[in-house]
Enzyme design. Structure first.
Site, PDB file in Angstrom:
ATOM      1  N   TYR A   1      -0.944   5.557  -7.859  1.00 41.01           N
ATOM      2  CA  TYR A   1      -1.913   4.607  -8.408  1.00 41.01           C
ATOM      3  C   TYR A   1      -2.596   3.894  -7.250  1.00 41.01           C
ATOM      4  O   TYR A   1      -1.933   3.460  -6.309  1.00 41.01           O
ATOM      5  CB  TYR A   1      -1.173   3.583  -9.284  1.00 41.01           C
ATOM      6  CG  TYR A   1      -2.045   2.492  -9.859  1.00 41.01           C
ATOM      7  CD1 TYR A   1      -3.002   2.769 -10.829  1.00 41.01           C
ATOM      8  CD2 TYR A   1      -1.895   1.166  -9.446  1.00 41.01           C
ATOM      9  CE1 TYR A   1      -3.790   1.761 -11.373  1.00 41.01           C
ATOM     10  CE2 TYR A   1      -2.678   0.147  -9.993  1.00 41.01           C
ATOM     11  CZ  TYR A   1      -3.621   0.458 -10.947  1.00 41.01           C
ATOM     12  OH  TYR A   1      -4.392  -0.543 -11.488  1.00 41.01           O
TER      13      TYR A   1
ATOM     14  N   ASP B   1      -2.406   4.296   1.472  1.00 33.48           N
ATOM     15  CA  ASP B   1      -2.417   3.115   0.610  1.00 33.48           C
ATOM     16  C   ASP B   1      -1.059   2.422   0.716  1.00 33.48           C
ATOM     17  O   ASP B   1      -0.075   2.836   0.128  1.00 33.48           O
ATOM     18  CB  ASP B   1      -2.705   3.546  -0.836  1.00 33.48           C
ATOM     19  CG  ASP B   1      -2.721   2.368  -1.799  1.00 33.48           C
ATOM     20  OD1 ASP B   1      -2.346   1.252  -1.378  1.00 33.48           O
ATOM     21  OD2 ASP B   1      -3.091   2.567  -2.961  1.00 33.48           O
TER      22      ASP B   1
ATOM     23  N   LYS C   1      -1.296  -7.452  -1.673  1.00 37.27           N
ATOM     24  CA  LYS C   1      -0.022  -8.077  -2.040  1.00 37.27           C
ATOM     25  C   LYS C   1       0.523  -9.011  -0.950  1.00 37.27           C
ATOM     26  O   LYS C   1       0.121 -10.149  -0.866  1.00 37.27           O
ATOM     27  CB  LYS C   1       1.000  -7.005  -2.428  1.00 37.27           C
ATOM     28  CG  LYS C   1       0.517  -6.215  -3.677  1.00 37.27           C
ATOM     29  CD  LYS C   1       1.597  -5.428  -4.322  1.00 37.27           C
ATOM     30  CE  LYS C   1       1.077  -4.447  -5.351  1.00 37.27           C
ATOM     31  NZ  LYS C   1       1.034  -4.885  -6.714  1.00 37.27           N
TER      32      LYS C   1
HETATM   33  N1  PLP Z   1      -2.566   0.589  -4.668  1.00 36.15           N
HETATM   34  C1  PLP Z   1      -1.272   0.497  -4.941  1.00 36.15           C
HETATM   35  C2  PLP Z   1      -0.316   1.393  -4.221  1.00 36.15           C
HETATM   36  C3  PLP Z   1      -0.797  -0.420  -5.874  1.00 36.15           C
HETATM   37  O1  PLP Z   1       0.503  -0.491  -6.135  1.00 36.15           O
HETATM   38  C4  PLP Z   1      -1.732  -1.267  -6.516  1.00 36.15           C
HETATM   39  C5  PLP Z   1      -1.276  -2.251  -7.503  1.00 36.15           C
HETATM   40  O2  PLP Z   1      -0.132  -2.390  -7.819  1.00 36.15           O
HETATM   41  C6  PLP Z   1      -3.083  -1.134  -6.197  1.00 36.15           C
HETATM   42  C7  PLP Z   1      -3.472  -0.206  -5.264  1.00 36.15           C
HETATM   43  C8  PLP Z   1      -4.097  -2.025  -6.832  1.00 36.15           C
HETATM   44  O3  PLP Z   1      -3.959  -3.308  -6.341  1.00 36.15           O
HETATM   45  P1  PLP Z   1      -4.502  -4.571  -7.181  1.00 36.15           P
HETATM   46  O4  PLP Z   1      -3.615  -4.703  -8.372  1.00 36.15           O
HETATM   47  O5  PLP Z   1      -4.412  -5.716  -6.207  1.00 36.15           O
HETATM   48  O6  PLP Z   1      -5.904  -4.259  -7.558  1.00 36.15           O
END
Ligand code: PLP
Length: 417
Positions: A149, A244, A272
């Site tokens: 994700y 990511d 985060k």
């Molecule tokens: N990338 C990863 C690996 C994530 O776990 C998340 C959210 O949990 C995101 C991107 C998206 O981040 P946000 O919720 O701050 O938009």
């Protein structure tokens, strides 16, 4: 546990907020068997390892705000930093020193990064990284991995097609097939599948985006040499590798997954922890790619709240605490103890349980088979996890309300908790 007050709030919330929540997993839909979910509890406050519900119940928290709370909740130094920043104002719309200090702190900690752009969420950072990879390479296609994700932008809300060499199918209504056709989906931990995609599209893959430790379908660990294989293919075919690390950045070690694996992306996504619990996202990487972003280059990105002083101050304070007193060895030991304890309990009860774990991140799959991919995740039954979730909640423990989310330990937790 009593949820009377939360039930009343939830009823009111459903009259004014879609599904009564502002992010779907909060509805407990994945542990209730109904799309609208069970009644979630409303949190009144959070401190250290605990959440306190509106009913006044204390829960040991393994969700940690979905990742930011590595220091535990409401860490005094982070709170103080936010208060000091707040006293200076809230939103300037001009450069401010907090942005500069956080950018310097991140680049000092992760020296393979040369330039950074702050934004407001992980979703925004990933979306912008794709645009940048496309602008930099002049190519259109992106490869993502099933089960990974990267936020909810159109190109990325696409999961498994039927494996490699198929075009992705949107995972949500409202995504044009025309957009989805440029997202290729590969199974994680399958070196041949990615190689086949590159052989099929040698000149059109702008970038490959992955979570080095996929943590959004439970936790999956990379097989030995897999990440290096992905790196080598990207280098060979001239594609931008986007790591990511929204979840793993500053969580599984001072240099995240890339430092741990010594495999580095061309672009890195953070969020985060670098916002200390306030809204944040960032993309960073080598200067020659990053300088394609506006205002230096032709790839547009902007944001009213990008680099907001409160988020920057909270993130900076968090990184300062992490640098001064690194909790990683402690969290590793605590995680191992929890993993071994749970495994022993499951063994005694003759329950087949897999507990993939890296540092302070873990998940639970009720299956005798090792889980190396999203396809393996889907084979594990989810009902036992839902049962465990509710049992724990009744007993003062808040696990992620979905078998497909990763649980987090934090520094405020102790062996006794
Ligand atoms: N990338 C990863 C690996 C994530 O776990 C998340 C959210 O949990 C995101 C991107 C998206 O981040 P946000 O919720 O701050 O938009």
């Amino acid at each position: 546990m009593s949820t009377q007050i939360s039930q009343n709030y939830y009823k009111r919330a459903q009259n004014v907020m879609v599904g009564g929540v502002n992010s779907p997993v909060r509805s407990f839909g994945k542990v209730s068997g109904t799309p609208l979910g069970a009644t979630p509890f409303f949190t009144r406050s959070a401190e250290g390892p605990y959440l306190y519900t509106e009913e006044g119940q204390r829960l040991i928290d393994f969700v940690g705000g979905w990742g930011p709370a590595i220091l535990g909740h409401a860490h005094p130094q982070v709170q103080q930093a936010i208060q000091e920043a707040l006293a200076r104002g809230i939103c300037f719309g001009t450069p401010c020193v907090y942005e500069l200090l956080l950018a310097e702190a991140i680049i000092e900690a992760l020296p393979w990064l040369e330039r950074i752009r702050m934004c407001s969420s992980g979703t925004e950072a990933c979306m912008t990284a794709l645009r940048l990879a496309r602008g930099y390479t002049g190519r259109d296609k992106i490869v993502k991995f099933s089960g990974c994700y990267h936020g909810h932008s159109d190109s990325l809300l696409i999961q498994a097609g039927s494996g490699a060499l198929t075009h992705g199918h949107p995972d949500s209504a409202g995504i044009p097939l025309d957009t989805a056709k440029n997202t290729l989906v590969a199974p994680f931990n399958d070196p041949q599948a990615l190689q086949s995609l590159f052989e099929h599209y040698p000149d059109s893959i702008a970038g490959v985006i992955l979570e080095p430790y996929p943590a959004n379908c439970g936790l999956i660990l990379p097989l030995p040499d897999y990440l290096q294989h992905v790196r080598d293919l990207c280098t060979h075919y001239g594609s931008v590798l986007i790591m990511d690390e929204v979840m793993t950045g500053f969580r599984i070690g001072p240099q995240g997954a890339q430092g741990r694996e010594q495999v580095f992306g061309d672009l890195t996504i953070l969020a985060k922890i670098i916002g200390g619990g306030l809204p944040v996202g960032a993309l960073a990487g080598k200067a020659n790619i990053m300088k394609c972003l506006s205002p230096e280059g032709p790839v547009y990105h902007a944001g009213t709240l990008s680099g907001n002083p409160l988020s920057m101050a909270a993130g900076l304070a968090t990184l300062q605490v992490l640098r001064k007193n690194p909790p990683y060895a402690y969290l590793e030991a605590l995680g191992l103890q929890l993993q071994q304890g749970l495994q022993a309990l499951a063994h005694e009860a003759q329950i087949a349980l897999q507990i993939p774990r890296i540092g302070s991140m873990f998940s639970l799959f009720f299956t005798p088979h090792p889980v190396h991919s999203y396809e393996d995740v889907l084979k594990a039954p989810s009902a036992p996890y839902a049962q465990l979730f509710h049992h724990c909640l009744q007993n003062g423990i808040f696990l992620p309300p979905s078998p497909y989310e990763t649980a987090f330990l934090n520094q405020a937790q102790t062996e006794a908790i």
